[in-house]
Design a protein around this motif. Structure first.
Motif, mmCIF file in Angstrom:
data_model
loop_
_atom_site.group_PDB
_atom_site.id
_atom_site.type_symbol
_atom_site.label_atom_id
_atom_site.label_comp_id
_atom_site.label_asym_id
_atom_site.label_seq_id
_atom_site.Cartn_x
_atom_site.Cartn_y
_atom_site.Cartn_z
ATOM 1 N N ALA A 92 0.887 -1.249 0.038
ATOM 2 C CA ALA A 92 0.074 0.111 0.057
ATOM 3 C C ALA A 92 0.983 1.014 -0.034
ATOM 4 C CB ALA A 92 -0.922 0.099 1.354
ATOM 5 N N LEU A 93 1.986 1.203 0.806
ATOM 6 C CA LEU A 93 2.742 2.599 0.687
ATOM 7 C C LEU A 93 3.497 2.489 -0.698
ATOM 8 C CD1 LEU A 93 4.482 2.346 4.342
ATOM 9 C CD2 LEU A 93 3.186 4.126 3.275
ATOM 10 N N ALA A 94 3.745 1.448 -1.258
ATOM 11 C CA ALA A 94 4.580 1.747 -2.326
ATOM 12 C C ALA A 94 3.549 2.172 -3.492
ATOM 13 C CB ALA A 94 5.074 0.154 -2.994
ATOM 14 N N VAL A 142 -2.028 6.938 8.024
ATOM 15 C CA VAL A 142 -2.986 7.709 7.506
ATOM 16 C C VAL A 142 -3.997 8.054 8.841
ATOM 17 C CG1 VAL A 142 -5.369 7.485 6.455
ATOM 18 C CG2 VAL A 142 -3.212 6.757 5.253
ATOM 19 N N LYS A 143 -4.284 9.211 9.313
ATOM 20 C CA LYS A 143 -5.207 9.249 10.344
ATOM 21 C C LYS A 143 -6.660 9.347 10.195
ATOM 22 C CE LYS A 143 -5.966 12.004 14.575
ATOM 23 N NZ LYS A 143 -6.147 13.239 15.110
ATOM 24 N N LYS A 180 6.502 10.387 6.771
ATOM 25 C CA LYS A 180 7.387 10.961 7.203
ATOM 26 C C LYS A 180 6.986 11.106 8.722
ATOM 27 C CE LYS A 180 10.386 15.238 6.773
ATOM 28 N NZ LYS A 180 10.602 16.539 6.111
ATOM 29 N N ASN A 181 7.835 10.962 9.696
ATOM 30 C CA ASN A 181 7.714 10.990 11.038
ATOM 31 C C ASN A 181 6.382 10.256 11.575
ATOM 32 O OD1 ASN A 181 10.183 12.363 11.395
ATOM 33 N ND2 ASN A 181 9.002 14.265 11.053
ATOM 34 N N GLY A 182 6.063 9.208 10.790
ATOM 35 C CA GLY A 182 4.572 8.191 11.084
ATOM 36 C C GLY A 182 3.401 8.947 10.487
ATOM 37 N N ARG A 183 3.615 9.835 9.828
ATOM 38 C CA ARG A 183 2.399 10.622 9.198
ATOM 39 C C ARG A 183 2.505 10.895 7.713
ATOM 40 N NH1 ARG A 183 -0.958 13.651 12.465
ATOM 41 N NH2 ARG A 183 -2.399 13.087 10.703
ATOM 42 N N HIS A 198 0.094 18.124 2.294
ATOM 43 C CA HIS A 198 -0.863 17.870 3.387
ATOM 44 C C HIS A 198 -0.855 16.561 4.075
ATOM 45 C CE1 HIS A 198 -2.654 20.876 0.102
ATOM 46 N NE2 HIS A 198 -2.996 21.349 1.160
ATOM 47 N N VAL A 199 -1.177 16.616 5.372
ATOM 48 C CA VAL A 199 -1.310 15.705 6.097
ATOM 49 C C VAL A 199 -2.659 14.866 5.557
ATOM 50 C CG1 VAL A 199 -1.592 14.615 8.524
ATOM 51 C CG2 VAL A 199 -0.196 16.548 8.069
ATOM 52 N N VAL A 200 -2.136 13.187 5.407
ATOM 53 C CA VAL A 200 -3.521 12.592 5.214
ATOM 54 C C VAL A 200 -4.369 12.274 6.096
ATOM 55 C CG1 VAL A 200 -4.228 10.459 3.960
ATOM 56 C CG2 VAL A 200 -2.077 11.537 3.025
#
Lengths: 268, 540
Positions: free
Chosen positions: B343-345, B396-397, B355-358, B365-367
């Protein structure tokens, strides 16, 4: 009776400490899912077992206590302030303002608050973190809960405004604001204190009711209300007695507030 | 007649009675609400469907176990090569429950009522294929041809829902051709059905069916009370159980618990792709990205959802058609993968960076987005909480929001003010044609982007073409090919991210003999005419 009151106060203090120290006392994050052991019974790793998603129940009880016990007094404070300002002004000034406030109080009290809360909550933005969401929920509860308290404050403020003490103060040259600030408000303090203490258990129960409907605190944040949802299924009545703990805490805390309040009423 | 013959004549019916149709035998179960109507042509709710299934006589009956059509009031039928006409040969010497004889005239009358525009029959809507009238031509007392203005796919299967009315009975809709007739209706309390003495069906030994004398349908909304009543023996079955209650039954009375296998219903999540939706432009860019949707799908652990939320009584979904649908499910579809690294790929190919877990998009933009579901549905709330943790693994939050159902519907159908939604679809029709209202881009139920004037994407245009193709051809092979291709496109594009297919769970008392619950509705009593009541425990 004094011993019971003392025990209630000690219990409330212990609960207060537990919720403030939740970060240190909790053995795991309240959100972490141990997916291999959902619905686990009590063990050395999980003193109160795990919930249906494998989350440590003790951690969730501690953090849930923090949410319910910190935000309910905050909502109670908001309600008391609103009731003090609205009820105090109406009772002190009287006339058309008091009539209007009384009509507003009747209107608010006659509204089905649960449906109102559901509607208002549905109108709020969706993409907010759980902590913001729960703060909004309690703020809504605080904003909608002023009417009952305002009626009591209104009656008390009216009685004070027409008391001999107020007459004497006026005769001594005290104006409107000075009379309100120096003479009426200090005498309203016991009533406001009582309303504050009465409101706390009401808001704890209100949040629990909302959570039972799935409309309270958002996942994964726990509260007593959301923890009580474990009891929805009647199999829980016998399966894991530890699931009763949030209910026991809720009953004990609400009861303790009532016992502690008796003393306040004695003062009033 | 000598003494032996007389004795035999007396004893055989007595033996039959003791084995099957015990005098006064009554089956009891609960329905949630009163039926909105008792007119079988106007049924829209579950309670109404239950009464219709038990009392309505149909020309053809879909066997819920084999999923094949079987003759009922019609002994034979033939659909014309142009798909517009169906000819039925009717069973002779059949009578309604009040003694009125059944004939082709009743079928013609039923079709006339069914297609009456003033009646607005929901069942009739399935048959509407053009502006012209439906013609019923009687070819004799027991033969009738019904011609529609245009071809209808799966025409014969639609007759499983059409209860034949009497054209001449003074009791109108209350005269029944099914195994039971309505005897008593106490609104809010119960409905009592009694055995139709004129029911046409007999068992292999020539005994008149059904075996059970009467059925009492108790109106009971509270599922916990329904469970308690089952355990106390006051009702004989619960047609549909959730996983929690199923496990309770299995623990307390294992002989009652029945898992009929995977059902037709599905649970899915989708992103809002409506161009005019009041959400940020960068979020719209995420949601309309195929790779983003695929990545979210790959990061969801469906096996865990099935194991934990449904306590193992669900299967990871593979398509918009459930594997329970033996004819239409595409068995060549591979199972969904759970692969957070994959999924990350995929997300990195689309410009996202962890980056830094986000997770952040190309513009930084933070997802973070919300998923809403209906309040009070514990299974969906639990699934949302698990998906929340799954997505946290790829940075992803996810914010979970539970809303009351009317507010949720308002957002997904009118204001489009939401980001993602988790809901389920209840399917009770095997034919994919019934889902045209979901898959056509112009349809209102095309939830991720409804009521499009022209398809927003090439793949939606292709789905439109294929769904229209399957709806216009009578060649089953061609239809299957088209529907399989739609399943492949949906699997690749993931407008709906399918999560699980729940299993059909039921609880049936051992008193109910010959019960053979299936995944299709009505799960437990689909073979009502051959069920019988035994005394005490024993083998079903």
């Amino acid at each position: 009776m004094k011993k019971t009151r003392a025990a209630a106060i000690v219990f409330l203090m212990l609960m207060g400490c537990a919720c403030l120290l939740a970060g240190y006392l909790a053995p795991a994050s309240y959100a972490e899912q141990f997916r291999e052991i959902p619905n686990a019974s009590c063990s050395r790793q999980h003193w109160l077992g795990t919930d249906d998603l494998g989350r440590d129940r003790l951690s969730r009880v501690l953090y849930g206590t923090r949410v319910s016990l910190l935000l309910a007094p905050a909502a109670a404070l908001l309600t008391t302030l609103l009731a003090g300002v609205i009820g105090g002004a109406a009772g002190f000034l009287g006339g058309w303002l008091e009539e209007a406030v009384k009509a507003a109080i009747d209107l608010v009290l006659s509204m089905p608050w649960l449906f109102l809360l559901i509607t208002v909550r549905a109108l709020l933005p969706l993409n907010v973190p759980p902590l913001t969401s729960v703060t909004i929920t309690f703020a809504l509860l605080g904003c909608l809960g002023w009417a009952g308290a305002a009626r009591v404050v209104d009656a008390d403020a009216k009685a004070l405004a027409h008391s001999e003490m107020a007459l004497l103060a006026r005769a001594s040259g005290s104006g409107g604001m000075r009379l309100l600030w120096r003479h009426i408000l200090p005498n309203l303090k016991p009533v406001l204190q009582a309303q504050f203490w009465v409101s706390i258990p009401v808001f704890i129960l209100a949040e629990a009711n909302l959570s039972l409907l799935g409309l309270g605190v958002a996942e994964p944040l726990p509260s007593w209300g959301s923890l009580l949802r474990e009891l929805e299924n009647y199999s829980a009545l016998t399966a894991q007695p530890v699931q009763w703990i949030p209910l026991a805490l809720l009953v004990l805390t609400v009861g303790s507030f009532q016992l502690a309040l008796n003393r306040e009423e004695d003062w009033a | 007649m000598n003494l032996r013959v007389r004795l035999a004549a007396l004893l055989i019916p007595l033996a039959a009675l003791s084995a099957f149709g015990q005098p006064g035998s009554q089956l009891r179960f609960c329905i949630r609400t009163d039926p909105k109507t008792l007119n079988p042509l106007m049924v829209i709710d579950d309670a109404g469907q239950t009464v219709r299934y038990l009392t309505g006589g149909v020309l053809l009956r879909l066997n819920r176990k084999t999923q094949q059509l079987e003759p009922a009031l019609a002994t034979a039928w033939k659909v014309s090569s142009n798909g517009r006409t169906i000819t039925f040969t009717l069973r002779a010497n059949v009578y309604f429950s009040d003694g009125t004889p059944f004939s082709a005239g009743d079928v013609a009358y039923t079709m006339e009522r069914l297609m009456d525009p003033a009646l607005h029959s929901p069942v009739g809507d399935s048959f509407r294929a053009g502006a012209d009238k439906v013609r019923a031509q009687m070819l004799g007392k027991n033969k009738i041809a019904i011609t529609f203005p245009a071809a209808i796919v799966g025409l014969d299967k639609l007759f499983d829902q059409v209860a034949i009315l009497s054209a001449t009975s003074p009791r109108k809709e209350m005269a029944a051709l099914g195994p039971y007739y309505l005897s008593e209706n106490k609104p809010g309390a119960y409905i009592l059905l009694r055995r139709n003495p004129n029911y046409w069906k007999h068992d292999a030994a020539g005994r008149a069916l059904p075996y059970i004398e009467s059925i009492r349908l108790d109106i009971q909304q509270n599922r916990e009370i329904e469970m308690l009543r089952l355990m106390r023996g006051e009702i004989q079955f619960i047609n549909s159980l959730d996983a929690d209650n199923y496990d309770v039954v299995k623990a307390r009375a294992p002989e009652m618990a029945v898992d009929a296998g995977v059902g037709l219903d599905s649970e899915q999540i989708w992103f809002n792709q409506v161009a005019s939706a009041p959400i940020a432009a960068y979020e719209k860019a995420w949601f309309t990205s195929t790779r983003f949707r695929q990545a979210i799908s790959e990061s969801i652990n469906r096996a865990d959802l099935a194991r934990i939320v449904y306590r193992g009584h669900a299967q990871p979904a593979a398509s918009w058609i459930s594997p329970a649908n033996k004819v239409w499910f595409d068995r060549h579809l591979p199972p969904y993968r759970y692969d957070p690294n994959g999924a990350l790929a995929l997300l990195e190919q689309e410009g996202f960076r962890l980056k830094n877990g986000r997770l952040r998009d190309r513009a930084g933009h933070v997802v973070e987005f919300s998923v809403m579901t209906n309040a009070g549905n514990r299974s969906r709330e639990r699934m949302a909480a698990m998906i929340q943790q799954d997505l946290a693994r790829i940075g992803v939050k996810l914010n979970v929001v539970t809303l009351d159902f009317p507010s949720l519907i308002e957002r997904i159908t009118r204001t489009f003010n939401y980001e993602a939604c988790l809901l389920g679809f209840v399917n009770d029709d095997l034919d994919p044609d019934a889902q045209m209202t979901v898959w056509l881009s112009s349809a209102e139920n095309h939830q991720w982007n409804p009521s499009q004037k022209t398809p927003a994407t090439a793949w939606e245009a292709e789905i439109d073409r294929l769904m229209r193709l399957q709806a216009s051809t009578l060649d089953v092979r061609k239809r299957k090919q088209a529907v399989d291709r739609v399943q492949e496109i949906v699997r690749e594009q993931e407008p709906f991210i399918y999560l699980v297919n729940k299993e059909a769970l039921a609880a049936v008392s051992p008193q109910v003999r010959n019960a053979d619950p299936v995944a299709l509705q009505p799960q437990v009593y689909w073979n009502i005419d051959t069920l019988w009541m035994g005394s005490g425990g024993g083998k079903r």
